[in-house]
Write a protein that holds these residues in place. Structure first.
Motif, PDB file in Angstrom:
ATOM      1  N   ALA A 146      68.872  -3.116  28.590  1.00  0.00           N
ATOM      2  CA  ALA A 146      69.986  -2.427  29.233  1.00  0.00           C
ATOM      3  C   ALA A 146      69.494  -1.433  30.270  1.00  0.00           C
ATOM      4  O   ALA A 146      70.285  -0.742  30.881  1.00  0.00           O
ATOM      5  N   THR A 194      70.682 -13.698  31.632  1.00  0.00           N
ATOM      6  CA  THR A 194      71.143 -12.946  30.473  1.00  0.00           C
ATOM      7  C   THR A 194      71.969 -11.740  30.909  1.00  0.00           C
ATOM      8  O   THR A 194      71.746 -10.628  30.468  1.00  0.00           O
ATOM      9  N   ALA A 232      75.277 -11.024  30.430  1.00  0.00           N
ATOM     10  CA  ALA A 232      76.240 -10.487  29.470  1.00  0.00           C
ATOM     11  C   ALA A 232      75.585  -9.577  28.436  1.00  0.00           C
ATOM     12  O   ALA A 232      76.131  -8.533  28.093  1.00  0.00           O
ATOM     13  N   TYR A 233      74.409  -9.946  27.940  1.00  0.00           N
ATOM     14  CA  TYR A 233      73.779  -9.161  26.872  1.00  0.00           C
ATOM     15  C   TYR A 233      73.484  -7.727  27.298  1.00  0.00           C
ATOM     16  O   TYR A 233      73.945  -6.779  26.644  1.00  0.00           O
ATOM     17  N   THR A 265      74.623  -6.021  29.772  1.00  0.00           N
ATOM     18  CA  THR A 265      75.841  -5.354  30.223  1.00  0.00           C
ATOM     19  C   THR A 265      76.634  -4.828  29.029  1.00  0.00           C
ATOM     20  O   THR A 265      77.052  -3.669  29.012  1.00  0.00           O
ATOM     21  N   THR A 266      76.820  -5.668  28.024  1.00  0.00           N
ATOM     22  CA  THR A 266      77.563  -5.216  26.852  1.00  0.00           C
ATOM     23  C   THR A 266      76.769  -4.210  26.035  1.00  0.00           C
ATOM     24  O   THR A 266      77.345  -3.293  25.442  1.00  0.00           O
ATOM     25  N   LYS A 267      75.449  -4.344  26.034  1.00  0.00           N
ATOM     26  CA  LYS A 267      74.616  -3.370  25.325  1.00  0.00           C
ATOM     27  C   LYS A 267      74.753  -1.989  25.952  1.00  0.00           C
ATOM     28  O   LYS A 267      74.945  -0.991  25.250  1.00  0.00           O
ATOM     29  N   ALA A 304      77.220  -0.903  27.692  1.00  0.00           N
ATOM     30  CA  ALA A 304      78.579  -0.426  27.443  1.00  0.00           C
ATOM     31  C   ALA A 304      78.716   0.145  26.033  1.00  0.00           C
ATOM     32  O   ALA A 304      79.357   1.184  25.842  1.00  0.00           O
ATOM     33  N   THR A 305      78.114  -0.507  25.045  1.00  0.00           N
ATOM     34  CA  THR A 305      78.237   0.003  23.674  1.00  0.00           C
ATOM     35  C   THR A 305      77.492   1.322  23.495  1.00  0.00           C
ATOM     36  O   THR A 305      77.928   2.177  22.715  1.00  0.00           O
ATOM     37  N   VAL A 311      79.934   3.841  24.792  1.00  0.00           N
ATOM     38  CA  VAL A 311      81.024   4.036  23.829  1.00  0.00           C
ATOM     39  C   VAL A 311      80.558   4.950  22.698  1.00  0.00           C
ATOM     40  O   VAL A 311      81.265   5.881  22.303  1.00  0.00           O
ATOM     41  N   SER A 352      73.321   5.303  18.677  1.00  0.00           N
ATOM     42  CA  SER A 352      73.117   3.900  19.027  1.00  0.00           C
ATOM     43  C   SER A 352      71.708   3.545  18.591  1.00  0.00           C
ATOM     44  O   SER A 352      70.793   4.364  18.727  1.00  0.00           O
TER      45      SER A 352
END
Length: 117
Positions: free
Chosen positions: A2, A15, A17-18, A20-22, A24-25, A28, A45
């Motif tokens: 990330a 890769t 999506a991986y 990007t979502t990591k 984002a989490t 969060v 995290s």
């Protein structure tokens, strides 16, 4: 994966999506950490490390090829990653969680408890 600097050098453009979502989490969790600290919660995290999950993949050969590229990426940056089994990663993360406290609120920590930058 990330980290933008790592992603730009890594060559694993497939890769998207991986990481990007990591990322984002992680954000969060930081927002929840800020919002819940006055209620006594600690939110962190955790980076699970380099975990070999190829044994459970639908296509183990393809998963092994991708996993090898991930390990090679680390090695090309002068790192020698600890390749963990899923059980080893979970056990290490549970130790970090058990040892955690308010001083780690909002942190992004590695499976071994080191602060991830």
């Amino acid at each position: 994966m990330a980290d933008p600097a790592v992603a730009a050098k890594g060559g694993l453009s497939g890769t998207v999506a991986y990481p990007t979502t990591k990322a984002a989490t992680v954000m969060v969790a930081a927002k929840y950490a800020a919002g819940l600290k006055d209620d006594g919660f600690t939110v962190i995290s955790l980076r699970p490390g380099v975990v070999n999950t190829t044994a459970t993949a639908a296509d183990p050969d393809a998963a092994n090829a991708v996993f090898k590229r991930v390990v090679d990426m680390h090695v090309s940056r002068g790192q020698k990653p600890d390749v963990l089994t899923p059980a080893q990663s979970v056990e290490a993360q549970l130790r970090v969680i058990d040892a955690g406290g308010p001083e780690q609120n909002g942190a992004f920590l590695s499976y071994d408890g080191d602060l991830t930058k």
